[in-house]
Design a protein around this motif. Structure first.
Motif, PDB file in Angstrom:
ATOM      1  N   ALA A  60       0.791  -1.038  -0.103  1.00  0.00           N
ATOM      2  CA  ALA A  60      -0.034  -0.112  -0.035  1.00  0.00           C
ATOM      3  C   ALA A  60       0.844   1.059   0.120  1.00  0.00           C
ATOM      4  O   ALA A  60       0.510   2.158  -0.483  1.00  0.00           O
ATOM      5  N   LEU A  96      -6.229   2.454  -4.748  1.00  0.00           N
ATOM      6  CA  LEU A  96      -5.670   3.754  -4.004  1.00  0.00           C
ATOM      7  C   LEU A  96      -6.139   5.097  -4.422  1.00  0.00           C
ATOM      8  O   LEU A  96      -6.023   5.498  -5.670  1.00  0.00           O
ATOM      9  N   VAL A 106      -6.510   3.375   0.913  1.00  0.00           N
ATOM     10  CA  VAL A 106      -6.574   2.145   0.243  1.00  0.00           C
ATOM     11  C   VAL A 106      -7.718   1.239   0.363  1.00  0.00           C
ATOM     12  O   VAL A 106      -8.132   1.080   1.758  1.00  0.00           O
TER      13      VAL A 106
END
Length: 259
Positions: A60, A96, A106
């Protein structure tokens, strides 16, 4: 707030080419006055990447977030784009949000579609990932998630003005129905904007429906893409323009009264 949606023909397994395409669209979106660019489901990797997901997934806060953040920052807008997220030994079909100046979020897909997605990804429990941009409260879903009305309703009850839905809708009768009818209904029944942003063309695994849509709270389509070809859609997101629709269709208020 003006938003842009990129109906895109991604190259499976070629993240560099796909990021370059998103960067070009971001420049065009910014030139058109947009403050948000939305790209499709798994836009960075290509939805049909298959075995390549194992090599091109990213955490992420990894290289994909860095690259998309830089594109957002350079163009003065925020971006929502799908990517294959890795977390330890798990892989998620994720989207995202980044504004390039410190706000990242996210969302992980909760309802995986078919054996293909279930093979490559782990589902996440349904949740409400929300951010604020330009005074607009934005919630995220991915593709099949929007076909379950509970998911959009949950975001609406949490205060979303706009629900963004990166998707990889396949070509076919059901796909056409979803794009042409369901998206507008989701917007109308929840009194929110819905931006549904698809791939186009085909890869070795799938043929995509195109038909990206941006729907308003009164069910009207503010922008729509054809079935074939890349295109960049624009729409104005002004919740105050739909006060009359909210006054006439008080679903959320009446639902709250019964809880």
């Amino acid at each position: 707030m003006r938003i842009a949606a990129l109906q895109m023909r991604a190259i499976p397994g070629d993240s560099e080419a796909n990021l370059a395409r998103i960067a070009a669209a971001a420049a065009d979106a910014a030139a058109g006055g947009a403050k948000l660019l939305i790209a499709p489901e798994l836009a960075v990797t290509g939805y049909g990447a298959g075995e390549a997901f194992a090599q091109i997934g990213s955490p992420a806060s990894g290289v994909v977030a860095e690259r998309l953040g830089a594109i957002a920052r350079e163009n003065g807008l925020a971006i929502v784009a799908g990517f294959a997220e890795t977390d330890g030994g798990e892989r998620y079909n994720s989207a995202l949000f980044t504004d390039g100046i410190g706000t990242n979020a996210v969302y992980r897909k909760s309802h995986l579609y078919g054996d293909y997605e279930r093979h490559w990804f782990r589902p996440e429990a349904p949740g409400s990932i929300m951010v604020e941009l330009g005074g607009i409260r934005l919630g995220m879903l991915i593709c099949y998630d929007v076909e379950f009305p509970e998911n959009v309703r949950r975001l609406a009850l949490a205060g979303a003005d706009l629900v963004v839905v990166p998707t990889a809708l396949p070509k076919g009768t059901s796909g056409t129905f979803i794009a042409n009818h369901m998206i507008a209904v989701r917007a109308f029944e929840n009194q929110v904007f819905v931006a549904y942003v698809n791939h186009c063309g085909a890869d070795d695994h799938f043929t995509y429906a195109g038909l990206s849509r941006i729907a308003a709270p009164d069910g009207r389509l503010l922008a729509e893409a054809p079935a074939e070809g890349e295109t960049l859609l624009f729409a104005e997101i002004r919740p105050e323009d739909f006060a009359r629709s909210k006054a006439e269709n008080t679903y959320l208020y009446d639902l709250a009264r019964q809880i």
